[in-house]
Design a protein around this motif. Sequence first.
Motif, PDB file in Angstrom:
ATOM      1  N   HIS A 254       0.836  -1.197   0.000  1.00  0.00           N
ATOM      2  CA  HIS A 254       0.000   0.000   0.000  1.00  0.00           C
ATOM      3  C   HIS A 254       0.873   1.249   0.000  1.00  0.00           C
ATOM      4  O   HIS A 254       0.557   2.240  -0.682  1.00  0.00           O
ATOM      5  CB  HIS A 254      -0.924   0.003   1.216  1.00  0.00           C
ATOM      6  CG  HIS A 254      -2.037  -1.002   1.130  1.00  0.00           C
ATOM      7  ND1 HIS A 254      -3.005  -1.138   2.104  1.00  0.00           N
ATOM      8  CD2 HIS A 254      -2.343  -1.923   0.175  1.00  0.00           C
ATOM      9  CE1 HIS A 254      -3.855  -2.087   1.765  1.00  0.00           C
ATOM     10  NE2 HIS A 254      -3.465  -2.587   0.599  1.00  0.00           N
ATOM     11  N   GLY A 255       1.961   1.214   0.755  1.00  0.00           N
ATOM     12  CA  GLY A 255       2.861   2.359   0.794  1.00  0.00           C
ATOM     13  C   GLY A 255       3.554   2.628  -0.522  1.00  0.00           C
ATOM     14  O   GLY A 255       3.914   3.778  -0.826  1.00  0.00           O
ATOM     15  N   GLU A 256       3.703   1.584  -1.335  1.00  0.00           N
ATOM     16  CA  GLU A 256       4.315   1.716  -2.655  1.00  0.00           C
ATOM     17  C   GLU A 256       3.288   2.052  -3.730  1.00  0.00           C
ATOM     18  O   GLU A 256       3.618   2.108  -4.910  1.00  0.00           O
ATOM     19  CB  GLU A 256       5.044   0.420  -3.024  1.00  0.00           C
ATOM     20  CG  GLU A 256       6.294   0.139  -2.196  1.00  0.00           C
ATOM     21  CD  GLU A 256       7.415   1.120  -2.511  1.00  0.00           C
ATOM     22  OE1 GLU A 256       7.852   1.177  -3.672  1.00  0.00           O
ATOM     23  OE2 GLU A 256       7.840   1.849  -1.583  1.00  0.00           O
ATOM     24  N   GLY A 257       2.046   2.241  -3.303  1.00  0.00           N
ATOM     25  CA  GLY A 257       1.012   2.654  -4.241  1.00  0.00           C
ATOM     26  C   GLY A 257       0.293   1.525  -4.952  1.00  0.00           C
ATOM     27  O   GLY A 257      -0.406   1.760  -5.937  1.00  0.00           O
ATOM     28  N   HIS A 258       0.441   0.293  -4.462  1.00  0.00           N
ATOM     29  CA  HIS A 258      -0.214  -0.852  -5.094  1.00  0.00           C
ATOM     30  C   HIS A 258      -1.537  -1.177  -4.405  1.00  0.00           C
ATOM     31  O   HIS A 258      -1.697  -0.954  -3.204  1.00  0.00           O
ATOM     32  CB  HIS A 258       0.694  -2.083  -5.043  1.00  0.00           C
ATOM     33  CG  HIS A 258       1.947  -1.938  -5.842  1.00  0.00           C
ATOM     34  ND1 HIS A 258       1.971  -2.018  -7.214  1.00  0.00           N
ATOM     35  CD2 HIS A 258       3.226  -1.693  -5.450  1.00  0.00           C
ATOM     36  CE1 HIS A 258       3.215  -1.848  -7.650  1.00  0.00           C
ATOM     37  NE2 HIS A 258       3.995  -1.640  -6.602  1.00  0.00           N
ATOM     38  N   SER A 259      -2.454  -1.724  -5.155  1.00  0.00           N
ATOM     39  CA  SER A 259      -3.736  -2.152  -4.628  1.00  0.00           C
ATOM     40  C   SER A 259      -3.694  -3.644  -4.318  1.00  0.00           C
ATOM     41  O   SER A 259      -3.193  -4.436  -5.116  1.00  0.00           O
ATOM     42  CB  SER A 259      -4.842  -1.865  -5.644  1.00  0.00           C
ATOM     43  OG  SER A 259      -6.075  -2.391  -5.196  1.00  0.00           O
ATOM     44  N   THR A 260      -4.217  -4.018  -3.144  1.00  0.00           N
ATOM     45  CA  THR A 260      -4.261  -5.432  -2.771  1.00  0.00           C
ATOM     46  C   THR A 260      -5.689  -5.913  -2.520  1.00  0.00           C
ATOM     47  O   THR A 260      -5.923  -7.126  -2.487  1.00  0.00           O
ATOM     48  CB  THR A 260      -3.444  -5.683  -1.491  1.00  0.00           C
ATOM     49  OG1 THR A 260      -4.067  -4.984  -0.395  1.00  0.00           O
ATOM     50  CG2 THR A 260      -2.006  -5.217  -1.648  1.00  0.00           C
ATOM     51  N   GLY A 261      -6.613  -4.983  -2.299  1.00  0.00           N
ATOM     52  CA  GLY A 261      -7.970  -5.369  -1.962  1.00  0.00           C
ATOM     53  C   GLY A 261      -8.118  -5.853  -0.533  1.00  0.00           C
ATOM     54  O   GLY A 261      -9.150  -6.398  -0.164  1.00  0.00           O
ATOM     55  N   VAL A 262      -7.079  -5.633   0.287  1.00  0.00           N
ATOM     56  CA  VAL A 262      -7.082  -6.135   1.658  1.00  0.00           C
ATOM     57  C   VAL A 262      -7.340  -4.998   2.643  1.00  0.00           C
ATOM     58  O   VAL A 262      -6.743  -3.920   2.530  1.00  0.00           O
ATOM     59  CB  VAL A 262      -5.741  -6.824   1.993  1.00  0.00           C
ATOM     60  CG1 VAL A 262      -5.695  -7.253   3.455  1.00  0.00           C
ATOM     61  CG2 VAL A 262      -5.528  -8.034   1.090  1.00  0.00           C
ATOM     62  N   ASP A 263      -8.208  -5.250   3.601  1.00  0.00           N
ATOM     63  CA  ASP A 263      -8.489  -4.315   4.694  1.00  0.00           C
ATOM     64  C   ASP A 263      -7.429  -4.551   5.765  1.00  0.00           C
ATOM     65  O   ASP A 263      -7.453  -5.569   6.469  1.00  0.00           O
ATOM     66  CB  ASP A 263      -9.888  -4.585   5.238  1.00  0.00           C
ATOM     67  CG  ASP A 263     -10.284  -3.646   6.369  1.00  0.00           C
ATOM     68  OD1 ASP A 263      -9.399  -3.153   7.091  1.00  0.00           O
ATOM     69  OD2 ASP A 263     -11.490  -3.418   6.552  1.00  0.00           O
ATOM     70  N   LEU A 264      -6.500  -3.622   5.895  1.00  0.00           N
ATOM     71  CA  LEU A 264      -5.362  -3.817   6.785  1.00  0.00           C
ATOM     72  C   LEU A 264      -5.788  -3.929   8.249  1.00  0.00           C
ATOM     73  O   LEU A 264      -5.241  -4.740   9.003  1.00  0.00           O
ATOM     74  CB  LEU A 264      -4.364  -2.673   6.598  1.00  0.00           C
ATOM     75  CG  LEU A 264      -2.970  -2.863   7.237  1.00  0.00           C
ATOM     76  CD1 LEU A 264      -2.322  -4.152   6.783  1.00  0.00           C
ATOM     77  CD2 LEU A 264      -2.085  -1.673   6.890  1.00  0.00           C
ATOM     78  N   ALA A 265      -6.757  -3.132   8.665  1.00  0.00           N
ATOM     79  CA  ALA A 265      -7.219  -3.188  10.053  1.00  0.00           C
ATOM     80  C   ALA A 265      -7.811  -4.555  10.383  1.00  0.00           C
ATOM     81  O   ALA A 265      -7.552  -5.128  11.446  1.00  0.00           O
ATOM     82  CB  ALA A 265      -8.246  -2.088  10.310  1.00  0.00           C
ATOM     83  N   ALA A 266      -8.605  -5.103   9.471  1.00  0.00           N
ATOM     84  CA  ALA A 266      -9.191  -6.426   9.681  1.00  0.00           C
ATOM     85  C   ALA A 266      -8.112  -7.502   9.713  1.00  0.00           C
ATOM     86  O   ALA A 266      -8.202  -8.475  10.471  1.00  0.00           O
ATOM     87  CB  ALA A 266     -10.207  -6.731   8.580  1.00  0.00           C
ATOM     88  N   LEU A 267      -7.081  -7.321   8.899  1.00  0.00           N
ATOM     89  CA  LEU A 267      -5.985  -8.285   8.862  1.00  0.00           C
ATOM     90  C   LEU A 267      -5.211  -8.282  10.177  1.00  0.00           C
ATOM     91  O   LEU A 267      -4.854  -9.345  10.708  1.00  0.00           O
ATOM     92  CB  LEU A 267      -5.061  -7.958   7.689  1.00  0.00           C
ATOM     93  CG  LEU A 267      -3.962  -8.966   7.378  1.00  0.00           C
ATOM     94  CD1 LEU A 267      -4.538 -10.327   7.032  1.00  0.00           C
ATOM     95  CD2 LEU A 267      -3.106  -8.447   6.213  1.00  0.00           C
ATOM     96  N   VAL A 268      -4.929  -7.093  10.707  1.00  0.00           N
ATOM     97  CA  VAL A 268      -4.226  -6.996  11.989  1.00  0.00           C
ATOM     98  C   VAL A 268      -5.061  -7.614  13.098  1.00  0.00           C
ATOM     99  O   VAL A 268      -4.539  -8.324  13.974  1.00  0.00           O
ATOM    100  CB  VAL A 268      -3.874  -5.530  12.306  1.00  0.00           C
ATOM    101  CG1 VAL A 268      -3.358  -5.393  13.737  1.00  0.00           C
ATOM    102  CG2 VAL A 268      -2.827  -5.019  11.328  1.00  0.00           C
ATOM    103  N   ASP A 269      -6.355  -7.380  13.058  1.00  0.00           N
ATOM    104  CA  ASP A 269      -7.254  -7.997  14.043  1.00  0.00           C
ATOM    105  C   ASP A 269      -7.158  -9.517  13.964  1.00  0.00           C
ATOM    106  O   ASP A 269      -7.154 -10.212  14.990  1.00  0.00           O
ATOM    107  CB  ASP A 269      -8.687  -7.538  13.796  1.00  0.00           C
ATOM    108  CG  ASP A 269      -9.664  -8.136  14.800  1.00  0.00           C
ATOM    109  OD1 ASP A 269      -9.607  -7.737  15.981  1.00  0.00           O
ATOM    110  OD2 ASP A 269     -10.462  -9.011  14.414  1.00  0.00           O
ATOM    111  N   THR A 270      -7.052 -10.040  12.747  1.00  0.00           N
ATOM    112  CA  THR A 270      -6.925 -11.489  12.559  1.00  0.00           C
ATOM    113  C   THR A 270      -5.601 -11.994  13.102  1.00  0.00           C
ATOM    114  O   THR A 270      -5.515 -13.098  13.659  1.00  0.00           O
ATOM    115  CB  THR A 270      -7.073 -11.843  11.067  1.00  0.00           C
ATOM    116  OG1 THR A 270      -8.325 -11.366  10.597  1.00  0.00           O
ATOM    117  CG2 THR A 270      -6.984 -13.341  10.844  1.00  0.00           C
TER     118      THR A 270
END
Length: 300
Positions: A254-270
């Motif tokens: 995300h910091g490099e400007g790429h799209s992943t379709g991933v919700d980072l907050a939800a991932l950290v919660d996981t």
Amino acid sequence: MKIVEVGPRDGLQNEKQALSTAVKLELIRRLTASGLRSIEAGAFVSPKWVPQMAGSAEVLAGLDLTGPVAYPVLVPNEQGLDAALAAGAREIAVFGAASESFSQRNINASIAESLQRFAPVAARAQAAGVPVRGYVSCVVGCPYEGRIAPAKVAEVAARLLDLGCYEISLGDTIGVGTPASVLAMLEAVSKTVPMTQLAGHFHDTYGMAISNIHACLRAGMMTFDSSVAGLGGCPYAQGASGNVATEDVVYLLHGEGHSTGVDLAALVDTAWFIADALGKPPASKLAHAIGDQRRAKPER
């Protein structure tokens, strides 16, 4: 960008804490809800050797295998393929090595023998309409042989491509790679396998995983394997720490400007969810930087 989440398989296979099928399914459910679209769900291997993978058929039975998310499983031989197909698997993976010593310790076969063993597996899977992904381990270094020649990695990767693998994941199993050594290996492999069919699989033993991913990203690689909370290691490579954490990789992309379709907050919660289930903190830096939001107290 494509991320292949390997936590439920490669991540859990080296954990001592046994997890129930219900916990594994909840982990996969959370990973799916975060936006990941390729999640390794298990392995059809002998539970005698990899006890954490016992119950992989039950895990598949609890997943929606007809939807847009891929849930590949590891298959070592035709017996494993039979079990995977019976369980409804829609994608499989085979696991080779660029090191003769590691191949013998891991699957009790030489590299040549392992490829011969994979040939009927790949052929039967493709005939059944099941895609096959190939792994090459020890692409930079081996715990028994030391440095691995890039030409050897290229040779094994090319053989897997010839068998019909749609994608080849290049694994720095013991995490000794640096950007220079990884790029030298990648240059050799990309001469025999198109970059669009290559993926990076990095362990963080020496803290170089994110640096190596960044180097591969700049070289044109678009697919990376990772494990939520940095789970994992290798049961056949003593001292190898976990896979690079998915949340750290997503933060980089995300910091490099790429799209992943991933919700980072939800991932950290996981990440915190599975860490709690295993009774240990996440290995990822991002999970600690953000903190466990489930336990965060509102400011007064």
